[in-house]
Design a protein around this motif. Structure first.
Motif, PDB file in Angstrom:
ATOM      1  N   PRO A  44      -8.243  10.521   3.399  1.00 60.11           N
ATOM      2  CA  PRO A  44      -7.570   9.291   3.851  1.00 60.11           C
ATOM      3  C   PRO A  44      -8.401   8.506   4.856  1.00 60.11           C
ATOM      4  O   PRO A  44      -8.887   9.050   5.849  1.00 60.11           O
ATOM      5  CB  PRO A  44      -6.277   9.820   4.497  1.00 60.11           C
ATOM      6  CG  PRO A  44      -6.063  11.171   3.903  1.00 60.11           C
ATOM      7  CD  PRO A  44      -7.431  11.725   3.657  1.00 60.11           C
ATOM      8  N   VAL A  59      -0.357   7.057  -5.411  1.00 65.69           N
ATOM      9  CA  VAL A  59      -0.671   5.833  -4.669  1.00 65.69           C
ATOM     10  C   VAL A  59      -1.178   6.243  -3.292  1.00 65.69           C
ATOM     11  O   VAL A  59      -0.427   6.848  -2.516  1.00 65.69           O
ATOM     12  CB  VAL A  59       0.565   4.927  -4.529  1.00 65.69           C
ATOM     13  CG1 VAL A  59       0.233   3.694  -3.708  1.00 65.69           C
ATOM     14  CG2 VAL A  59       1.066   4.525  -5.907  1.00 65.69           C
ATOM     15  N   PRO A  60      -2.422   5.972  -2.966  1.00 63.17           N
ATOM     16  CA  PRO A  60      -2.933   6.394  -1.658  1.00 63.17           C
ATOM     17  C   PRO A  60      -2.248   5.648  -0.524  1.00 63.17           C
ATOM     18  O   PRO A  60      -1.952   4.451  -0.640  1.00 63.17           O
ATOM     19  CB  PRO A  60      -4.424   6.042  -1.737  1.00 63.17           C
ATOM     20  CG  PRO A  60      -4.521   4.980  -2.777  1.00 63.17           C
ATOM     21  CD  PRO A  60      -3.437   5.263  -3.767  1.00 63.17           C
ATOM     22  N   ASP A  61      -1.989   6.366   0.570  1.00 62.01           N
ATOM     23  CA  ASP A  61      -1.392   5.722   1.738  1.00 62.01           C
ATOM     24  C   ASP A  61      -2.294   4.619   2.277  1.00 62.01           C
ATOM     25  O   ASP A  61      -1.814   3.606   2.790  1.00 62.01           O
ATOM     26  CB  ASP A  61      -1.132   6.760   2.835  1.00 62.01           C
ATOM     27  CG  ASP A  61      -0.036   7.735   2.454  1.00 62.01           C
ATOM     28  OD1 ASP A  61       0.818   7.371   1.613  1.00 62.01           O
ATOM     29  OD2 ASP A  61      -0.038   8.864   2.974  1.00 62.01           O
ATOM     30  N   GLN A  62      -3.605   4.832   2.164  1.00 61.49           N
ATOM     31  CA  GLN A  62      -4.586   3.830   2.592  1.00 61.49           C
ATOM     32  C   GLN A  62      -5.461   3.483   1.392  1.00 61.49           C
ATOM     33  O   GLN A  62      -6.436   4.190   1.122  1.00 61.49           O
ATOM     34  CB  GLN A  62      -5.448   4.366   3.737  1.00 61.49           C
ATOM     35  CG  GLN A  62      -4.674   4.765   4.975  1.00 61.49           C
ATOM     36  CD  GLN A  62      -5.587   5.276   6.077  1.00 61.49           C
ATOM     37  OE1 GLN A  62      -6.518   4.599   6.497  1.00 61.49           O
ATOM     38  NE2 GLN A  62      -5.317   6.482   6.552  1.00 61.49           N
ATOM     39  N   PRO A  63      -5.121   2.435   0.654  1.00 60.71           N
ATOM     40  CA  PRO A  63      -5.964   2.050  -0.477  1.00 60.71           C
ATOM     41  C   PRO A  63      -7.399   1.811  -0.007  1.00 60.71           C
ATOM     42  O   PRO A  63      -7.632   1.217   1.054  1.00 60.71           O
ATOM     43  CB  PRO A  63      -5.322   0.755  -0.979  1.00 60.71           C
ATOM     44  CG  PRO A  63      -3.898   0.843  -0.523  1.00 60.71           C
ATOM     45  CD  PRO A  63      -3.951   1.554   0.798  1.00 60.71           C
ATOM     46  N   ALA A  91      -6.826   9.732  -1.554  1.00 60.96           N
ATOM     47  CA  ALA A  91      -5.768  10.601  -1.057  1.00 60.96           C
ATOM     48  C   ALA A  91      -6.339  11.876  -0.444  1.00 60.96           C
ATOM     49  O   ALA A  91      -5.782  12.430   0.505  1.00 60.96           O
ATOM     50  CB  ALA A  91      -4.798  10.941  -2.182  1.00 60.96           C
ATOM     51  N   TRP A 107      -2.714  -0.134  -7.165  1.00 64.42           N
ATOM     52  CA  TRP A 107      -2.527   0.670  -5.957  1.00 64.42           C
ATOM     53  C   TRP A 107      -1.298   0.272  -5.152  1.00 64.42           C
ATOM     54  O   TRP A 107      -0.999   0.889  -4.135  1.00 64.42           O
ATOM     55  CB  TRP A 107      -3.774   0.611  -5.089  1.00 64.42           C
ATOM     56  CG  TRP A 107      -4.941   1.321  -5.707  1.00 64.42           C
ATOM     57  CD1 TRP A 107      -4.914   2.325  -6.637  1.00 64.42           C
ATOM     58  CD2 TRP A 107      -6.325   1.058  -5.467  1.00 64.42           C
ATOM     59  NE1 TRP A 107      -6.180   2.713  -6.975  1.00 64.42           N
ATOM     60  CE2 TRP A 107      -7.066   1.966  -6.279  1.00 64.42           C
ATOM     61  CE3 TRP A 107      -7.017   0.170  -4.642  1.00 64.42           C
ATOM     62  CZ2 TRP A 107      -8.463   1.985  -6.279  1.00 64.42           C
ATOM     63  CZ3 TRP A 107      -8.398   0.195  -4.638  1.00 64.42           C
ATOM     64  CH2 TRP A 107      -9.119   1.095  -5.453  1.00 64.42           C
ATOM     65  N   THR A 108      -0.568  -0.732  -5.603  1.00 58.87           N
ATOM     66  CA  THR A 108       0.727  -1.008  -4.971  1.00 58.87           C
ATOM     67  C   THR A 108       1.799  -0.048  -5.470  1.00 58.87           C
ATOM     68  O   THR A 108       2.874   0.058  -4.870  1.00 58.87           O
ATOM     69  CB  THR A 108       1.198  -2.445  -5.266  1.00 58.87           C
ATOM     70  OG1 THR A 108       1.505  -2.567  -6.667  1.00 58.87           O
ATOM     71  CG2 THR A 108       0.153  -3.470  -4.859  1.00 58.87           C
ATOM     72  N   GLY A 109       1.529   0.637  -6.579  1.00 58.77           N
ATOM     73  CA  GLY A 109       2.514   1.522  -7.176  1.00 58.77           C
ATOM     74  C   GLY A 109       3.466   0.826  -8.132  1.00 58.77           C
ATOM     75  O   GLY A 109       4.329   1.474  -8.735  1.00 58.77           O
TER      76      GLY A 109
END
Length: 318
Positions: free
Chosen positions: A87, A150-154, A84, A128-130
Motif C-alpha cells: 500500500p 480494489v486497492p485502498d490507495q490506487p 494491495a 479502480w473505483t470498484g
C-alpha cells in the motif's frame, strides 16, 4: 542531491531467486526505489512482488508494462494486486512498448498507440473505483467488468513517452512520465511538455549506467545497445525529433544491412551522452545532472556484464 534513487530489477548476471540479499541491502545503500522492465526477459510484476517482501522500505514501479500485451481487465487486476500488497508504495508505469515486442513477438497489431495508452489509463482509473465498467473506447471495448480487488490507495499511473504528443498525454491524463534513452541535456527538451499537464508531475528516467568499466569496453557495449534500440522506429523518430543528426550515418548503414559499419558510425560523444560510464563518482554526478534538468526519479539500469553487487555498492548514495 536527488531525493529518489532507483535501480532496475531484476539485477543482471544473477538468477532472480538469488537476488534477495542484494535487494534487501538497497535501502541501506541509499536506494529508494526498484523499477522493473518488461521486454524479453522477466515480466514486470514478479520481481516487484519479491522485492515488496525482501525490502519493504522500497518503492516499487513498472517501467513499463505494455498496454497491448495484457488485456485491460488483466492489467487492472495485476496492478491492483501489487498495490494491495504494498500500500502506497507502488507506481504503475504503462506504455506502448514497440512494434517488435507487440507485433513480432506477441502477434498483436501495433495500431493507434497514442489512443491505446489513453484508453487504457482511462479504463484503469474507472476500474479502480470498484464500479462496473461498460464502455466502448476507441481501441477496445469493456463490457461489465467489476474489479473484485480494489486497492485502498490506487497507484499513480505514469506513461512512457518519447515525443510531444505522448509527453503531453502523460502530464494531462497520467501522474507523470517515464522517459528513456536520452541524455541529461535532452531532459530540458522533454520535461516541459509533461509539465504542461500541471505541477507536481513525476518524471522517472531509466538511465543506463556502467560504473568503473574501462572506456573502450563500455563504449563497445553501449554501441551494441544503441544499435539494438535506436534503429527501432519509435526510438529513431524520438532522436530525429531531438535533433541527433550525428546518428544519421548509423541509421543509413543499418538500413543497408551493414551491421559492423553501423556500430562504427556512432560517435564516441553520442555514446557518452546516452550511456553513463566512467568512475562511480562521475556516474553519480552525471545522473545528478538528469535530476538537475527535471528528472524526479532517476532509475539506474546496470548495463555491464559481471556480478552487480560491486556496482550497486559503488553507485549507492551511502
Amino acid at each position: 542531491m536527488a531525493q529518489r534513487w532507483g535501480i532496475t530489477i531484476p539485477l543482471p548476471e544473477r538468477p532472480l531467486a538469488e537476488q534477495r540479499e542484494l535487494i534487501a541491502a538497497l535501502p541501506d545503500l541509499g536506494y529508494t526505489d526498484v523499477w522493473s522492465a518488461e521486454g524479453g526477459a522477466a515480466d514486470a510484476f514478479t520481481p516487484l512482488a519479491l522485492a515488496a517482501t525482501w525490502a519493504p522500505e522500497l518503492r516499487l514501479g513498472t517501467a513499463i508494462v505494455p498496454v497491448y500485451t495484457r488485456g485491460p481487465a488483466t492489467l487492472a487486476m495485476s496492478a491492483a494486486t501489487l498495490a494491495a500488497a504494498a500500500p502506497g508504495r507502488f507506481a504503475l508505469g504503462v506504455g506502448t512498448s514497440s512494434d517488435v515486442i507487440v507485433g513480432k513477438w506477441n502477434g498483436i497489431p501495433f495500431e493507434e498507440p497514442y489512443k491505446r495508452v489513453r484508453d487504457t489509463v482511462r479504463f484503469l482509473r474507472a476500474a479502480w473505483t470498484g464500479q462496473k465498467v461498460t464502455e466502448r473506447y476507441d481501441t477496445f471495448e469493456v463490457r461489465g467488468f467489476t474489479a473484485g480487488l480494489v486497492p485502498d490507495q490506487p497507484p499513480p499511473i505514469l506513461i512512457a513517452a518519447l515525443r510531444p504528443g505522448m509527453l503531453r498525454l502523460a502530464g494531462r491524463e497520467g501522474d507523470g512520465a517515464i522517459i528513456n534513452w536520452l541524455s541529461a541535456e535532452d531532459v530540458r527538451t522533454v520535461v516541459p511538455h509533461v509539465q504542461q499537464g500541471g505541477t507536481g508531475k513525476e518524471v522517472a528516467a531509466r538511465i543506463f549506467v556502467m560504473p568503473d568499466v574501462e572506456p573502450d569496453t563500455a563504449r563497445g557495449i553501449a554501441r551494441r545497445m544503441i544499435t539494438a534500440y535506436l534503429n527501432v522506429p519509435v526510438y529513431r523518430a524520438f532522436h530525429e525529433w531531438l535533433g541527433r543528426e550525428r546518428l544519421e550515418p548509423m541509421w543509413a548503414a543499418w538500413e543497408r544491412g551493414e551491421r559492423k559499419e553501423a556500430l562504427a558510425a556512432i560517435p564516441d560523444e553520442v555514446v557518452d551522452e546516452l550511456v553513463v560510464h566512467g568512475p562511480a563518482g562521475y556516474c553519480r554526478e552525471r545522473v545528478q545532472q538528469y535530476v538537475d534538468n527535471g528528472v524526479t526519479t532517476p532509475v539506474l539500469a546496470l548495463s555491464a556484464p559481471g556480478d552487480p553487487a560491486e556496482a550497486i555498492r559503488a553507485l549507492g548514495l551511502r
